[in-house]
Each structure stands twice: as C-alpha cells, then as structure tokens.
Design an enzyme around this catalytic site. Structure first.
Site, PDB file in Angstrom:
ATOM      1  N   ASP A  80       1.051  -1.279   0.007  1.00 47.85           N
ATOM      2  CA  ASP A  80      -0.051   0.001   0.087  1.00 47.85           C
ATOM      3  C   ASP A  80       0.786   1.058   0.068  1.00 47.85           C
ATOM      4  OD1 ASP A  80       0.512  -1.277   2.679  1.00 47.85           O
ATOM      5  OD2 ASP A  80      -0.065   0.801   3.373  1.00 47.85           O
TER       6      ASP A  80
ATOM      7  N   TYR B 178      11.595   3.324   0.333  1.00 46.90           N
ATOM      8  CA  TYR B 178      11.117   1.922   0.337  1.00 46.90           C
ATOM      9  C   TYR B 178       9.921   1.850  -0.820  1.00 46.90           C
ATOM     10  CZ  TYR B 178       7.850  -1.848   1.816  1.00 46.90           C
ATOM     11  OH  TYR B 178       6.955  -2.809   1.691  1.00 46.90           O
TER      12      TYR B 178
END
Length: 311
Positions: free
Chosen positions: A102, A125
């Site tokens: 997500d 990330y």
C-alpha cells in the site's frame, strides 16, 4: 505436481507460505542465505538448478526507515531482483507471484485505492517497491502482483507483537491515530495465494494475470488496531500492564520517523474477490486468530516449564 520456489522462507509471509503451499507441489522454501535477492548471479544459478514452474516472491527489503540511508540495497532487493525473477520466468514459462505494498500510494484522501489509481511513492522503500512492480510487468506477462497492507503474523517481528510486548511492560502507550488501513495477516495472504495457485493449475479455468489488491476487509488506525488487540488479549487472560484506555491516540506529526508513511492505506480488493471467487475476512478476525495462536504458544511453553523432571 508443480515445482514451487518460495523466497524469504524465514520471513513472516514466507513462513506461512511454506505451510499453505506444501500440498500443492514440490516446494523449495529458500532463506535469504540460500537465495539472496541482492546477488543476481547466485539467483540465476539457483533458478537454473531447481527449474521451478512457479516462483513466489515474498522476500523484500522491509526496513522502511533504514531504507532512507540504505537506498542502494533497498533498490537492489526490491526493484532490481523482481526484474531478474521476471526475466527468468518469461524465458522458462514459469508463473511469478510477487508481493507489493500500500505504501506505493501517496496517501491522500479517504477512498480505498484501486489497482488503476496512480502510484505516488513517498519514501525510498515505497519507490523501490513501485520500481519492482514495473520491472515485473516489463519482463513477463505471466505474473501476479499482490499489493497488501500492514502485514503481521505469529512468526517474525511486527506491530501486533510489539504492542503485546509493550503492554506487558508499560502502563501507557502512545499510538498514531491518523493513518488508516487494514491489518492483514500473513496467514490470509498465504491462503489466498494457495487458492490462486490451485486455480492456475486447472487447465479448464480462465486465469487472469495482473495486479490485485489483497487486504483484510474493513479499516482502522494503528491506534484502533492496538486497542482491539489489547482488548482481545485481555479477554484471553494475557498478563498485561495496561488496557485499551491507557493507549493514547497521537498524530503522525507527534511521532516523526525518517520515512514518510501514507495517511490513507485503504485498498479496494473487489477485483481480487471477483476474479478468484473469494470473500476476504474482516481485519479483526485475523488479529484475534493470531493473538490466540500466540497465547496458546505461551500456555504450552509455560506448561512445559512447570512440569516436574522425570525420575
């Protein structure tokens, strides 16, 4: 029987995949030491030796904050390695199942993200995971990308286990309440993966490759998640120092971290449920099940420690 390779076998998702996929074929569950996603040559050597027909890739660089200072390693594992796997799968007529996050979304608004919404990664990330998705799509059409959220399990380190540990040590906690998503158990992700593979192996079934969202149903904040977990742990008889009333809601700005998190991590999973005839459970169900597993393990360990020595 299919030959299935699982990467990151000691991770929380890899651990559950070993269980869920065991009956589906000859499973090669490889740890980071056995299959290092930062070592392309070694990866290809292992793939050529094992010749899997299905590659399941839960392995990832997941230290979200540390990635801000270890960008090269995060990109090697999350962005480059999926492309290596995809190219090998394309050349060897293998299915690649890859997991994403997500976090690739920017986090604005309050609507659940669909697979068609434009990513806007906000951290190293997140960006590395988005690049990994693109690499998979670029190199093989026979892929499934499963985006999930707030993963936890009975094995490995995660938010749920941290909350239980801290609740046993402290008399109050502060937990962020303005980030919204759905805690999703590694067991659920693994079980859904097993169902998808079972469908893939049926020659009479149409199989829809592509990108899907896979998360438990419903939504909550990290604060709501923590309160529900501690409440259920109390109902089982966990020895804890605090209850939900002592878990205080704070804002993201009150708990600054190196990497930016999305405030809206809701994922719309309708496409997955339609394509594979699934009904996903509520996030509360999974959290309660894992807490019960952990509590049973504690009880078993306690009983073993209190038994008298033989003789």
């Amino acid at each position: 029987m299919s030959r299935i390779l699982i990467t990151g076998a000691n991770g929380q998702l890899g651990f559950e995949l070993r269980r869920a996929l065991a009956a589906l074929g000859e499973v090669f569950a490889l740890t980071r030491e056995q299959f290092d996603l930062a070592d392309e040559a070694a990866m290809l050597e292992t793939l050529d030796a094992l010749r899997p027909q299905i590659v399941v890739n839960p392995a990832a660089y997941t230290a979200v904050d540390r990635a801000e200072s270890e960008s090269a390693l995060a990109h090697a594992i999350n962005a480059h390695a999926p492309g290596v796997l995809a190219r090998w799968c394309a050349a060897n007529d293998a299915l690649l199942i890859h997991y994403s996050t997500d976090y690739i979304f920017g986090g604005a608004g309050d609507q659940a993200w669909s697979e068609e919404d434009a990513p806007e990664p906000q951290s190293v990330y997140a960006h590395s995971k988005w690049l990994g998705e693109q690499a998979v799509r670029a190199h093989t059409g026979h892929h499934l990308i499963l985006r999930t959220s707030w993963v936890y399990g009975a094995h490995g380190n995660n938010f749920l286990k941290t909350m239980l540990r801290l609740a046993a040590e402290r008399d109050s906690l502060n937990v962020v309440a303005d980030q919204i998503g759905a805690p999703t158990s590694a067991a659920l992700i693994a079980d859904v993966t097993a169902q998808i593979i079972s469908r893939y192996r049926l020659p009479t079934q149409k199989f829809d490759y592509g990108t899907y969202h896979l998360a438990a149903q419903g939504e909550t904040s990290w604060h709501g998640y923590a309160c529900h977990a501690i409440s259920h742990a109390h109902s089982l008889g966990y020895s804890l120092q605090l209850g939900p009333a002592a878990i205080h809601a704070i804002g993201t700005a009150d708990y600054p971290l190196p990497a930016r998190r999305p405030t809206n991590s809701r994922l719309n999973c309708n496409k997955l449920q339609r394509a594979f005839s699934l009904t996903l459970p509520s996030w509360q169900t999974g959290v309660e099940h894992v807490i019960e597993r952990l509590f049973h393990s504690l009880q078993t360990a306690s009983a073993s420690n209190t038994q008298p020595c033989p003789g």
